[in-house]
Motif scaffolding. Structure first.
Motif, short mmCIF file in Angstrom:
data_model
loop_
_atom_site.label_atom_id
_atom_site.label_comp_id
_atom_site.label_asym_id
_atom_site.label_seq_id
_atom_site.Cartn_x
_atom_site.Cartn_y
_atom_site.Cartn_z
N ASP A 118 0.85 -1.19 0.00
CA ASP A 118 0.00 0.00 0.00
C ASP A 118 0.89 1.23 0.00
OD1 ASP A 118 -1.84 2.04 0.45
OD2 ASP A 118 -2.97 0.90 1.94
N VAL A 119 0.57 2.17 -0.85
CA VAL A 119 1.37 3.39 -0.96
C VAL A 119 1.40 4.16 0.37
CG1 VAL A 119 -0.48 4.89 -1.81
CG2 VAL A 119 1.88 5.32 -2.50
N GLU A 120 0.37 3.99 1.19
CA GLU A 120 0.33 4.69 2.47
C GLU A 120 1.36 4.14 3.46
OE1 GLU A 120 -3.46 5.53 4.18
OE2 GLU A 120 -4.38 5.79 2.21
N GLU A 121 1.86 2.91 3.22
CA GLU A 121 2.91 2.35 4.07
C GLU A 121 4.25 3.05 3.86
OE1 GLU A 121 3.41 -1.94 3.83
OE2 GLU A 121 1.38 -2.10 3.05
N ASP A 123 5.79 6.01 4.02
CA ASP A 123 5.75 7.39 4.49
C ASP A 123 7.13 8.04 4.36
OD1 ASP A 123 7.25 6.35 6.62
OD2 ASP A 123 5.58 6.36 8.01
N LYS A 161 -7.94 9.58 -3.18
CA LYS A 161 -6.89 9.40 -2.18
C LYS A 161 -5.68 8.72 -2.83
CE LYS A 161 -6.62 6.71 1.87
NZ LYS A 161 -7.30 6.13 3.00
N GLU A 162 -5.90 7.65 -3.57
CA GLU A 162 -4.81 6.93 -4.23
C GLU A 162 -4.14 7.83 -5.28
OE1 GLU A 162 -5.54 3.53 -6.99
OE2 GLU A 162 -4.47 2.44 -5.43
N HIS A 165 -1.94 10.49 -3.70
CA HIS A 165 -0.66 9.94 -3.25
C HIS A 165 0.30 9.81 -4.42
CE1 HIS A 165 -1.25 9.11 0.93
NE2 HIS A 165 -2.40 8.51 0.69
N HIS A 166 -0.20 9.35 -5.56
CA HIS A 166 0.63 9.19 -6.75
C HIS A 166 1.20 10.53 -7.16
CE1 HIS A 166 1.31 8.74 -11.14
NE2 HIS A 166 1.86 7.62 -10.74
N SER A 168 1.54 13.35 -5.35
CA SER A 168 2.45 13.95 -4.37
C SER A 168 3.78 13.20 -4.32
CB SER A 168 1.82 14.00 -2.98
OG SER A 168 1.58 12.71 -2.49
#
Length: 174
Positions: A118-121, A123, A161-162, A165-166, A168
């Protein structure tokens, strides 16, 4: 889905016509492999663009691969004989991760493969630790997080949200 159509699409994207078939774990269905090709890069086109890196990185590259998919960018680097010293891969699809990991193992890659689901992992602290440990990233490559746009997961419309993230992560200036 007929085998012929599947092989034709795979051949168009990967030239050898058997990327998903060769690099897959037992139990992955043909349908799942076919869906994995849906958002793939055409490898020869990617290789053409990445070919300028070969003389610049004769000892290899450290790659941050966002939304890796089945590894089109990494396959292109492999075909160009550009060693991958490090690949930090971010891919949510288990099928895609299995295909990519199988490619990594079957092509005897000697570099380090670190996977995030997960891209949120991934950081800021993890990125900084990885950069400190491995000397930074030479290449940031990524597919678009377009499963929702393509409707591959049964949903319609972008997951903002996804997508944010991409955007940023790719503009952060690694």
């Amino acid at each position: 889905m007929s085998v012929c159509v599947f092989s034709l699409q795979e051949n168009t994207l990967y030239s050898d016509g058997h990327h998903c078939e060769k690099y897959v774990l037992i139990g992955e269905s043909r349908r799942d492999r076919y869906k994995s090709l849906g958002n793939s890069f055409q490898v020869d086109t990617v290789a053409y663009h990445l070919s300028v890196l070969r003389p610049l990185y004769p000892k290899g590259v450290n790659v941050l691969s966002l939304f890796t998919g089945i590894g089109g960018g990494e396959v292109a680097l492999h075909r160009l004989q550009i060693p991958m010293k490090l690949v930090v891969s971010v891919e949510i699809s288990e099928v895609n991760r299995n295909i990519f990991r199988s490619f990594w193992e079957h092509t005897n890659q000697r570099g380090v493969l670190i996977e995030f689901t997960d891209v949120e992992e991934l950081d800021d602290q993890k990125i900084e630790r990885l950069m400190d440990q491995y000397g930074g990233f030479d290449l940031v490559i990524g597919g678009s997080p377009c499963n929702n746009l393509a409707g591959a997961n049964g949903l319609v419309g972008a997951d903002l949200k996804e997508t944010s993230h991409h955007c940023s992560m790719t503009t952060a200036g690694f």
